[in-house]
Design an enzyme around this catalytic site. Structure first.
Site, PDB file in Angstrom:
ATOM      1  N   HIS A 105       0.870  -1.184   0.000  1.00  0.00           N
ATOM      2  CA  HIS A 105       0.000   0.000   0.000  1.00  0.00           C
ATOM      3  C   HIS A 105       0.904   1.230   0.000  1.00  0.00           C
ATOM      4  CE1 HIS A 105      -2.404  -2.948   2.384  1.00  0.00           C
ATOM      5  NE2 HIS A 105      -3.480  -2.349   1.935  1.00  0.00           N
ATOM      6  N   ASP A 108       2.353   1.947   3.351  1.00  0.00           N
ATOM      7  CA  ASP A 108       3.304   0.955   3.880  1.00  0.00           C
ATOM      8  C   ASP A 108       4.730   1.399   3.586  1.00  0.00           C
ATOM      9  OD1 ASP A 108       1.038  -0.627   4.221  1.00  0.00           O
ATOM     10  OD2 ASP A 108       1.449  -1.864   2.458  1.00  0.00           O
ATOM     11  N   GLU A 236     -11.118  -6.713  -4.068  1.00  0.00           N
ATOM     12  CA  GLU A 236     -10.889  -7.791  -3.096  1.00  0.00           C
ATOM     13  C   GLU A 236     -12.107  -7.937  -2.190  1.00  0.00           C
ATOM     14  OE1 GLU A 236      -7.021  -7.815  -1.203  1.00  0.00           O
ATOM     15  OE2 GLU A 236      -7.873  -8.758   0.591  1.00  0.00           O
ATOM     16  N   GLU A 272      -9.276 -13.586  -1.183  1.00  0.00           N
ATOM     17  CA  GLU A 272      -8.473 -13.931   0.003  1.00  0.00           C
ATOM     18  C   GLU A 272      -9.114 -15.117   0.716  1.00  0.00           C
ATOM     19  OE1 GLU A 272      -6.699 -10.803   2.222  1.00  0.00           O
ATOM     20  OE2 GLU A 272      -6.970 -11.842   4.134  1.00  0.00           O
ATOM     21  N   ASP A 313      -5.657 -14.250   9.392  1.00  0.00           N
ATOM     22  CA  ASP A 313      -4.558 -14.086   8.419  1.00  0.00           C
ATOM     23  C   ASP A 313      -3.365 -14.991   8.704  1.00  0.00           C
ATOM     24  OD1 ASP A 313      -5.746 -12.132   6.799  1.00  0.00           O
ATOM     25  OD2 ASP A 313      -4.961 -10.468   7.980  1.00  0.00           O
ATOM     26  N   ASP A 343      -0.824 -12.513   2.194  1.00  0.00           N
ATOM     27  CA  ASP A 343      -1.450 -11.527   3.085  1.00  0.00           C
ATOM     28  C   ASP A 343      -1.592 -12.214   4.450  1.00  0.00           C
ATOM     29  OD1 ASP A 343      -2.747  -9.419   4.190  1.00  0.00           O
ATOM     30  OD2 ASP A 343      -4.324  -9.264   2.685  1.00  0.00           O
TER      31      ASP A 343
END
Ligand code: XUL
Ligand code: CO
Length: 446
Positions: A105, A108, A236, A272, A313, A343
């Site tokens: 991102h 980030d 997503e 995901e 996650d 992720d």
């Protein structure tokens, strides 16, 4: 090879197969050059490391502070010095792990400044630096994305915010990050709408927010073409968390939305695993839905915890869970621009820096093993054959007639009565098929 932060791992992680020693940081299954269904294993899996959980997150949770040994996150550093140290750590890790891609991102990689212009300058400087490191290491960008959910300004959504100035702010961030992704030759651009949803319907206009989201996505697609970015735009899906209800609930909801607003040719999905299970589906279901409807794009690899109702996650470790999904992916022709992005978060007690290696290696070997099972499922043909047989009657005159629109409801009803139709139920053979899949999982050699 640079060594600064991961000096306990002096050499790149290599494939050692069965000869890998106890406690050796090595791949036991993932062998990048191995041919699987006519492609190198590395080109099938297209593994990416994510910047956010692996390099930005200190191991904090809502009850406690960071626990991880992450010197690049030490407080009291100049924010740009810290960003450079973090980038050094990230690229050292990518290179030592030996995987081809990463994802990030905007926030980030570079600290947000006091204004959009300052944030932009920070990101430009860090993207220049990333470009040089990518050139030097050969690591590529699977996807970029803008964080439109952490800052308080986005508490009520980004594109779906009641305030058009927030929409414009989000547009500025996405425009810049899309251009940065283009500059780094990213293969895809992702939009995850963590705050595109609602907390209560008492203050929410559903239809207006859907129209705003569609407008935003249309602007993004237009800009993609304007700047000549040829990567894939990906949405997503996630059903909830952080928002109570998110509009991009699952693949079917996203697909319906894209169809309704004429955007289905512009966007695909980034599925995901843990979001799939939170939506009440299996990952297998979400992949099969996307492949069958032409919107399969990429995957965020992780897993949930069946006892917890949130997005844990965790690193994937179940060949049983992933093999059927890998089977759908390879049946559908495999990834084009997408790949498997990790992720994934370590557990909070996995504090050591090299725990990042153990997490990724285990997850990558699990995917590699699942790919080999998928290859064996294709060669075996049992599942394909069972599906073919189950629908074989749709090749009969009656089936063909119905599907080509040759009968209306009344004539079909008349025919059923005249022919005294009394079809017998047929076994779906579920247990037998499950046994066959297990047979393949248990007997496929690594
Ligand atoms: C959140 C999530 C994000 C997206 C990118 O659940 O998955 O990290 O992948 O914004
Ligand atoms: Co994700």
């Amino acid at each position: 090879m640079m060594t600064q932060f991961f000096d306990t791992v002096p050499e790149p992680v290599a494939f050692a197969g069965r000869s890998a020693g106890l406690g050796q940081l090595a791949y036991r299954v993932y062998n990048p050059d191995r041919q699987v269904l006519g492609r190198r294993m590395e080109d099938h899996l297209r593994i990416a490391v994510c910047y956010w959980h692996s390099f930005n997150w200190p191991g904090s949770d809502i009850f406690g502070h960071g626990t991880f040994d992450r010197p690049w996150l030490a407080p009291d550093q100049d924010p740009m010095d810290a960003a450079r140290a973090k980038q050094d750590a990230a690229f050292e890790f990518f290179e030592k792990l030996g995987t081809p891609f990463f994802c990030f991102h905007d926030v980030d990689m570079a600290p947000e400044g006091g204004s959009l212009a300052e944030s932009r300058a920070n990101l430009d400087a860090m993207v220049d630096r990333a470009a040089a490191k990518m050139e030097a290491t050969g690591v590529r960008l699977l996807w970029g994305t803008a964080n439109l959910f952490s800052h308080p300004r986005y508490a009520a959504g980004a594109a779906t915010n009641p305030d058009p100035e927030v929409f414009a702010h989000a547009a500025a961030q996405v425009r810049h990050m899309l251009e940065a992704t283009h500059r780094l030759d990213g293969a895809n651009y992702v939009l995850w709408g963590g705050r595109e949803g609602y907390e209560t319907l008492l203050n929410t206009r559903l239809r207006q927010e859907a129209d705003q989201l569609a407008r935003f996505l249309t602007l993004v697609a237009e800009h993609k073409h304007k700047i000549g970015f040829t990567g894939t735009l990906l949405l997503e899906p996630k059903p909830q968390e952080p928002t109570k209800h998110q509009y991009d609930y699952d693949c079917a909801a996203v697909h319906g939305f894209l169809e309704r607003y004429g955007l289905v040719d512009e966007f695909k999905v980034n599925i995901e695993v843990n979001h799939a299970t939170l939506s009440g589906h299996s990952f297998h279901h979400e992949v099969a839905y996307a492949v069958d409807n032409g919107i399969f794009g990429s995957v965020d690899a992780n897993r949930g915890d069946p006892q917890n109702g949130w997005d844990t996650d965790q690193f994937p470790n179940s060949v049983d869970e992933l093999s059927p999904a890998l089977y759908e992916i390879v049946r559908g022709g495999g990834f084009s621009t997408g790949g498997f992005n990790f992720d994934t978060k370590l557990r909070r007690q996995s504090m050591a820096r090299d725990d990042l290696f153990w997490g990724h290696i285990g997850g990558i070997d699990t995917l590699a093993r699942s790919l080999l099972v998928a290859e064996a499922m294709v060669a075996d043909g049992t599942v394909e054959h069972a599906r073919e047989q189950r629908y074989a009657q749709w090749g009969s005159d009656l089936g063909v007639d119905i599907m080509k629109g040759g009968v209306d409801l009344a004539s079909l009803a008349d025919k059923a009565v005249a022919d005294r139709l009394s079809p017998l139920p047929v076994s779906g053979r579920q247990e037998r098929l499950e046994n066959e899949v297990n047979r393949i999982i248990w007997t496929t050699p690594s």
